[in-house]
Design a protein around this motif. Structure first.
Motif, PDB file in Angstrom:
ATOM      1  N   GLY A 134       0.809  -1.363  -0.198  1.00  0.00           N
ATOM      2  CA  GLY A 134       0.047   0.172   0.247  1.00  0.00           C
ATOM      3  C   GLY A 134       1.014   1.161   0.245  1.00  0.00           C
ATOM      4  N   LYS A 151       3.882   1.667  -4.418  1.00  0.00           N
ATOM      5  CA  LYS A 151       5.320   0.854  -5.508  1.00  0.00           C
ATOM      6  C   LYS A 151       4.312   0.492  -6.795  1.00  0.00           C
ATOM      7  N   SER A 152       3.057  -0.511  -7.177  1.00  0.00           N
ATOM      8  CA  SER A 152       2.195  -0.146  -8.007  1.00  0.00           C
ATOM      9  C   SER A 152       1.927   0.886  -8.535  1.00  0.00           C
TER      10      SER A 152
HETATM   11  N1  LIG Z   1      -7.096   3.401  -8.993  1.00  0.00           N
HETATM   12  C1  LIG Z   1      -6.925   3.631  -7.560  1.00  0.00           C
HETATM   13  N2  LIG Z   1      -7.851   3.830  -7.217  1.00  0.00           N
HETATM   14  C2  LIG Z   1      -7.678   4.298  -6.103  1.00  0.00           C
HETATM   15  N3  LIG Z   1      -6.573   4.024  -5.160  1.00  0.00           N
HETATM   16  C3  LIG Z   1      -5.858   3.802  -5.553  1.00  0.00           C
HETATM   17  C4  LIG Z   1      -5.246   2.580  -7.198  1.00  0.00           C
HETATM   18  N4  LIG Z   1      -4.471   2.290  -7.106  1.00  0.00           N
HETATM   19  C5  LIG Z   1      -4.126   2.086  -6.005  1.00  0.00           C
HETATM   20  N5  LIG Z   1      -4.993   2.564  -4.963  1.00  0.00           N
HETATM   21  C6  LIG Z   1      -4.268   3.440  -3.838  1.00  0.00           C
HETATM   22  O1  LIG Z   1      -2.849   3.417  -3.883  1.00  0.00           O
HETATM   23  C7  LIG Z   1      -2.189   2.922  -2.891  1.00  0.00           C
HETATM   24  C8  LIG Z   1      -0.511   2.278  -3.258  1.00  0.00           C
HETATM   25  O2  LIG Z   1      -1.232   0.906  -4.091  1.00  0.00           O
HETATM   26  P1  LIG Z   1      -0.596   0.062  -4.678  1.00  0.00           P
HETATM   27  O3  LIG Z   1       0.305   0.855  -5.479  1.00  0.00           O
HETATM   28  O4  LIG Z   1      -0.825  -0.773  -5.208  1.00  0.00           O
HETATM   29  O5  LIG Z   1       0.291  -0.420  -3.119  1.00  0.00           O
HETATM   30  P2  LIG Z   1       1.550  -1.555  -3.178  1.00  0.00           P
HETATM   31  O6  LIG Z   1       3.023  -0.848  -2.626  1.00  0.00           O
HETATM   32  O7  LIG Z   1       1.002  -2.265  -1.841  1.00  0.00           O
HETATM   33  O8  LIG Z   1       1.820  -1.810  -4.805  1.00  0.00           O
HETATM   34  C9  LIG Z   1      -3.246   2.517  -2.366  1.00  0.00           C
HETATM   35  O9  LIG Z   1      -3.954   2.871  -0.872  1.00  0.00           O
HETATM   36  C10 LIG Z   1      -4.355   2.104  -3.073  1.00  0.00           C
HETATM   37  O10 LIG Z   1      -5.602   2.178  -2.329  1.00  0.00           O
END
Ligand SMILES: Nc1ncnc2c1ncn2[C@@H]1O[C@H](COP(=O)(O)OP(=O)(O)O)[C@@H](O)[C@H]1O
Ligand SMILES: [Mg+2]
Lengths: 253, 244
Positions: free
Chosen positions: B37, B40-41
């Protein structure tokens, strides 16, 4: 008031953008050609049995009920007129569209929705594919072409089975039924029915692609998208049906 | 070279990345670690233009992907491979169709050559002879590797990995780590690997950066990171040393 409507406007804006993007993507012929053929087979050939079944029962019910109304009040050959007119103008296009909204719309929404939540659409994008050309344009083209074709099948089998029922139940001859059928027929009725089914054939896959393409929230989201696609399309078919009857039917006469 | 400068990204009112800057040098493997969260993605998706930041720029060999129009974006993406956390294989297609879908579109090659390239990519990830399988018939580790094969098929210079070892058993995870090293060694690609697996980070990383509270808090070579006193790093490291 505007605050309540705002989400709706945002949705319509997104929908409009998707359609606009689809229009632009028509140039991307090599990306959508193969899938379009595949979708035409899916929408057209695989839907044919259920459409024929619907068409047959629609014609049978219609003729029984019309004969019931005419009995002892008007010449029975008029059953040919009423059955033909009501099937070509209304029952054929609308029932076919409702069937397709359930069968085709739901499966497109589920397929695109699943591809969205499992990141397959993102995968297409990062591979420098235009996902709209690859996924949305084919279903739109296939819908616009195949829905009228299926409607014509439903019309033909409906009128045929209406004729057979009339012959079997009240001793009407084929010639009399056909005389009735020709009595009030004008070619515009058929054109109108086909235009109508093409319009339905555009919006059913468009609605499905729209809810599928913007699906959120995993398996549950896909389920909701599927339901939403069927509900939106069904309501839209009824509304468009009225609007076209009101504004288009007389225009061409 | 990828230069990320002052990126801000939020969803509604929730800030995910805040004034983040980061540089990926040609030919290196940069590992980004961070909690679940932490964004990173999101960062990877920004690099390849799947998401747009509110402010800041992301320069790929000097060209800003944030401002790129549709055609430019397509061209820039052809330089990238992306390995998704969930593999994101097309489940209606066979393994070979997954791998050569983009080849068919972007290279006007004869069928023979497309087949050869598909086989070559499958061999690279040690999955000989699986051409005709469907993704649903494969294990998680195999899907990951098909994902890698698909990502490298178009000869990309950059490969982005989203948690390549998460959810895999240690042996399969090690396989993937070796694969990432092999990509660097044999194909000389520049990679960004996002993970919270410290073993993987130390195995494949030339440099490691910590994503914390929307920023890169600390970055450096593995040896530097190992000695760091940053509380987040220490949390990651305590799990890692416990495992050892
Ligand atoms: N398309 C989206 N719409 C709303 N919130 C998002 C979206 N993509 C990611 N988030 C939010 O952004 C934050 C980081 O997500 P992410 O990059 O997936 O984390 P991680 O580091 O686990 O990969 C999270 O709090 C997630 O809820
Ligand atoms: Mg993630």
């Amino acid at each position: 008031m505007f605050a309540i409507m705002e989400p709706l406007f945002t949705e319509i804006g997104k929908y409009g953008k998707l359609l606009w993007w689809s229009g632009i993507s028509l140039r991307d012929f090599s990306t959508y050609y193969d899938n379009t053929i595949r979708r035409m087979k899916f929408i057209g050939i695989q839907s044919l049995p259920i459409v024929l079944l619907t068409g047959a029962f629609m014609g049978m019910v219609e003729s029984v009920q019309v004969l019931y109304s005419l009995q002892n009040r008007a010449p029975l050959y008029l059953v040919g007129s009423v059955v033909t007119e009501s099937i070509i103008l209304e029952l054929g296009p609308v029932l076919t569209a409702l069937i397709l909204a359930g069968r085709v719309g739901a499966s497109i929404a589920a397929e695109l929705g699943t591809m969205r939540v499992t990141e397959q659409i993102d995968a297409l994008e990062v591979m420098a594919f235009n996902p709209v050309a690859y996924l949305v344009v084919p279903v739109l083209i296939a819908g616009v072409i195949m829905t009228p074709v299926l409607t014509i099948f439903a019309d033909v089998i409906g009128i045929l089975s209406g004729c057979i029922i009339s012959i079997l139940t009240v001793d009407l001859s084929t010639a009399e039924f056909l005389k009735g059928a020709r009595r009030f027929f004008v070619p515009w009725d058929l054109t109108y029915g086909i235009i109508k089914s093409a319009v339905f054939g555009f919006f059913i896959p468009a609605n499905a692609a729209y809810v599928g393409f913007f699906t959120k929230g995993g398996a549950e989201g896909v389920g909701k998208a599927t339901t939403r696609s069927v509900v939106i399309s069904s309501v839209m078919i009824l509304i468009l049906d009225y609007l076209m009857a009101q504004f288009l039917l007389k225009a061409g006469w | 070279m990828i230069q990320i400068e002052n990126i801000c990204k939020s969803f509604n009112t929730h800030f995910v990345l805040n004034q983040l800057s980061l540089m990926v040098n040609q030919g290196e493997t940069l590992v980004i670690i961070g909690k679940s969260g932490s964004g990173k993605s999101v960062l990877l998706k920004l690099i390849i233009g799947l998401l747009k930041p509110e402010t800041g720029s992301i320069l790929i060999e000097g060209k800003n992907i944030v401002k790129a129009g549709f055609r430019d974006l397509q061209d820039m993406r052809r330089n990238f491979g992306f390995v998704f956390q969930s593999s994101a294989l097309f489940d209606s297609m066979t393994v070979s169709e997954n791998i050569n879908l983009a080849l068919r579109k972007h290279f006007k090659w004869p069928e023979q050559k497309i087949c050869e390239r598909t086989t070559e990519c499958l061999n690279f990830v040690n999955l000989e002879g699986l051409q005709e399988k469907l993704p649903s018939e494969l294990s998680g580790g195999m899907r990951k590797r098909v994902g890698v094969a698909r990502a490298i098929a178009g000869y990309p210079q950059y490969i982005l990995f989203d948690e390549p070892t998460t959810g895999l058993d240690p042996e399969t995870a090690e396989n993937i780590n070796q694969l990432i090293l092999k990509l660097k060694r044999e194909l000389e690609v520049t990679s960004v690997v996002v993970t919270h697996d410290m073993h993987s980070a130390f195995t494949v990383g030339d440099r490691i950066a910590l994503l914390h509270k929307g920023k890169i808090d600390i970055e450096g070579e593995p040896a530097v990171i190992k000695k760091s006193y940053h509380p987040e790093i220490k949390k990651f490291l305590s799990g890692y040393t416990l495992l050892k």
